[in-house]
Design an enzyme around this catalytic site. Structure first.
Site, mmCIF file in Angstrom:
data_model
loop_
_atom_site.group_PDB
_atom_site.id
_atom_site.type_symbol
_atom_site.label_atom_id
_atom_site.label_comp_id
_atom_site.label_asym_id
_atom_site.label_seq_id
_atom_site.Cartn_x
_atom_site.Cartn_y
_atom_site.Cartn_z
ATOM 1 N N ASP A 218 0.865 -1.178 0.000
ATOM 2 C CA ASP A 218 0.000 0.000 0.000
ATOM 3 C C ASP A 218 0.904 1.231 0.000
ATOM 4 O O ASP A 218 2.042 1.162 -0.460
ATOM 5 C CB ASP A 218 -0.958 -0.036 1.197
ATOM 6 C CG ASP A 218 -2.296 0.636 0.895
ATOM 7 O OD1 ASP A 218 -2.291 1.861 0.669
ATOM 8 O OD2 ASP A 218 -3.336 -0.040 0.885
ATOM 9 N N GLY A 240 4.941 -0.457 -3.816
ATOM 10 C CA GLY A 240 3.992 0.273 -2.985
ATOM 11 C C GLY A 240 3.155 1.215 -3.822
ATOM 12 O O GLY A 240 3.236 1.234 -5.056
ATOM 13 N N HIS A 241 2.348 2.009 -3.127
ATOM 14 C CA HIS A 241 1.436 2.939 -3.793
ATOM 15 C C HIS A 241 1.936 4.379 -3.744
ATOM 16 O O HIS A 241 1.185 5.300 -4.008
ATOM 17 C CB HIS A 241 0.040 2.851 -3.164
ATOM 18 C CG HIS A 241 -0.647 1.549 -3.393
ATOM 19 N ND1 HIS A 241 -1.925 1.269 -2.940
ATOM 20 C CD2 HIS A 241 -0.242 0.413 -4.031
ATOM 21 C CE1 HIS A 241 -2.269 0.036 -3.281
ATOM 22 N NE2 HIS A 241 -1.261 -0.505 -3.951
ATOM 23 N N GLY A 242 3.204 4.559 -3.362
ATOM 24 C CA GLY A 242 3.774 5.889 -3.361
ATOM 25 C C GLY A 242 3.636 6.591 -2.023
ATOM 26 O O GLY A 242 3.374 5.974 -0.987
ATOM 27 N N ASN A 272 1.864 4.651 -7.653
ATOM 28 C CA ASN A 272 1.827 6.104 -7.714
ATOM 29 C C ASN A 272 3.162 6.641 -7.237
ATOM 30 O O ASN A 272 3.951 5.929 -6.611
ATOM 31 C CB ASN A 272 0.710 6.667 -6.831
ATOM 32 C CG ASN A 272 -0.649 6.106 -7.163
ATOM 33 O OD1 ASN A 272 -1.266 6.457 -8.158
ATOM 34 N ND2 ASN A 272 -1.126 5.184 -6.317
#
Length: 393
Positions: A218, A240-242, A272
Site C-alpha cells: 500500500d 507500494g502505492h507511493g 503512484n
C-alpha cells in the site's frame, strides 16, 4: 517550507539528549522477567513487567531485548511514566503469532500510549501477516488486522534502525503525537499485501521521516487528516502505492493537512509517486503548503496525481464534489520515467478547484518520449523545463 530551521535543529538535539541519558540509564533485561528468546514461549507478560519497572523509574531507563526471537501477543505500553527518557532497545526479533486470529482484531500489536520521551531502537518486528493477507484476498470473513507498531497521544518519540516485516495491516502509525523522529527504518512486505501502509501519520505535528526504505503493498507513507509540519527526506519507496496525502474527506468536519515537505525521494515501480487524494464527499478539510522536491521516478504508473474524486467501493460517495480544498502545492525537480503515457493527472473538483499549483523543472518520459498530462479544474503556473507540457490553467 514545512519546518522552521529551529524546529529541525530541535529533533537532533532531542536524540542527543536521549543518547547522553543512556550512559546513566537503568537497564531492564526482559530475560530477567521470564522472557525466552526461543520464538515459542509467550513473553508478553515479561515485556509488560519490564515496562512497568522502567516506566515507574524516576531516572532514565532502558528495556533491553537481547538477540533471539521473542513471541508476543498484542501488548500495550501505557504512560504517563515518571521519567521522560525510556529506551526500548531491541537486538533480536519480536515475533507476532503465526495464527492471525490471535491479534487480528486487537487493532495494534505493539502499542505505546500517552508516553513522553520514548525511543524504540533497532531490532526486527515480524508481524507474520501473510495468513491474514491470504484470508482477505480469498473473500472470506477476516479480522481487519493489527498495526505492527503504534504510538498514540504521545510526544518526543524516536524510532530508529528498526525493521518491520510482513505487518498484518499498517506497519507504523503515528496518531495524535508531537515531535516524532523516524530514522533509518526498513519496511518490507509483499507488493500485493493489502492495507499494509509503511508509515501512517495523522492528527500529529512536527514529525520527521528520514533515511528509510519502504517496500509494501500500500502507501509507503500515508498522510492523514490533521497532519501539520511533516518533513520526509531521503526515502526509497517500492513496491507500494507511493507517498500519499489522503485519503481525506471521510468526515464532514475534518482537520486539514498543511506544511508538508517531501524531498529527495526515489520511487521504483510503484503504483503512484506523489499523490493527493480525497473522497468525492462534502468536507471542510483542506491541503495547503506542500512541497514535493527532488524526486526520481523509475517505471512509476502514475508519477504525479491529485484526485479529488476518489471513491473506493467500500465507501458511500453520493456523487458530490469533494469539499477538500487543495492549494499551494509545489512540484520541483521531479524527474524519471512513467509506466503509463499520462504521467501527470490533476483531477480536481469543479466546486473546489485546485489553486496555486506550481510545477518547476518537471521532466517525465514515457517510452523515451515526453509523457502526457491531464488536468481538470486545476490552476497554477509552470517554470523551467516542463515535460510533459503543462495543462494548468
Amino acid at each position: 517550507m514545512a519546518r522552521t530551521s529551529s524546529s529541525r535543529v530541535l529533533l537532533p538535539l532531542l536524540v542527543m539528549v536521549f543518547t547522553s541519558y543512556l550512559a546513566t540509564a537503568a537497564q531492564y533485561n526482559v530475560l530477567s522477567y521470564g522472557a525466552k528468546p526461543d520464538g515459542i514461549t509467550d513473553s508478553t507478560n515479561a515485556f509488560l513487567a519490564a515496562w512497568a519497572q522502567a516506566c515507574s523509574s524516576v531516572s532514565p531507563s532502558t528495556i533491553y531485548a537481547p538477540p533471539g526471537r521473542f513471541y508476543l501477543r498484542n501488548v500495550a505500553f501505557k504512560g504517563p511514566c515518571k521519567n521522560n527518557a525510556t529506551v526500548v532497545r531491541i537486538d533480536g526479533t519480536l515475533q507476532a503469532p503465526t495464527d492471525y486470529r490471535v491479534i487480528g482484531s486487537a487493532g495494534n500489536w505493539i502499542f505505546f500510549q500517552n508516553v513522553d520521551g520514548v525511543t524504540v531502537s533497532g531490532g526486527i518486528l515480524d508481524g507474520h501477516g501473510s495468513g491474514l493477507w491470504d484470508c482477505k484476498q480469498s473473500g472470506k470473513n477476516c479480522p481487519s488486522g493489527a498495526t505492527t507498531l503504534g504510538f498514540s497521544n504521545s510526544k518526543n518519540i524516536a524510532i530508529s534502525r528498526l525493521t518491520s516485516l510482513n505487518s498484518q495491516m499498517f506497519h507504523i502509525v503515528i496518531n495524535g503525537c508531537t515531535n516524532v523522529r523516524i530514522q533509518g527504518v526498513r519496511v518490507m512486505a509483499s507488493g500485493n499485501s493489502p492495507n499494509t501502509d509503511g508509515i501512517h501519520v495523522q492528527l500529529s505535528s512536527n514529525v520527521t521521516i528520514l533515511n528509510s526504505k519502504i517496500g509494501t503493498g500500500d502507501d509507503c507513507v500515508s498522510i492523514g487528516a490533521g497532519t501539520t509540519n511533516l518533513w520526509i527526506e531521503n526515502v526509497v519507496c517500492g513496491p507500494g502505492h507511493g507517498i500519499s496525502i489522503g485519503s481525506l474527506g471521510k468526515d464532514l468536519d475534518e482537520p486539514g493537512v498543511k506544511n508538508v515537505t517531501v524531498k529527495t525521494v526515489t520511487f521504483i515501480g510503484t503504483q503512484n509517486g506523489l499523490r493527493i487524494k480525497s473522497w468525492g464527499r462534502p468536507s471542510n478539510g483542506f491541503v495547503r503548503n506542500v512541497l514535493f522536491q527532488h524526486a526520481v521516478m523509475t517505471s512509476v504508473q502514475n508519477p504525479i496525481v491529485i484526485d479529488q474524486n476518489y471513491c473506493p467501493g467500500s465507501i458511500n460517495c453520493p456523487g458530490q464534489a469533494s469539499g477538500v480544498e487543495i492549494s499551494d502545492v509545489i512540484y520541483q525537480d521531479i524527474k524519471g520515467t512513467s509506466a503509463t503515457q499520462i504521467a501527470v493527472k490533476f483531477d480536481c473538483s469543479m466546486k473546489f478547484p485546485c489553486k496555486g499549483i506550481r510545477m518547476e523543472d518537471v521532466e517525465l518520459t514515457y517510452k523515451n518520449q515526453p509523457a502526457g498530462a491531464s488536468c481538470n479544474n486545476a490552476g497554477g503556473t509552470t517554470s523551467g523545463v516542463i515535460q510533459p507540457d503543462s495543462c494548468l490553467t
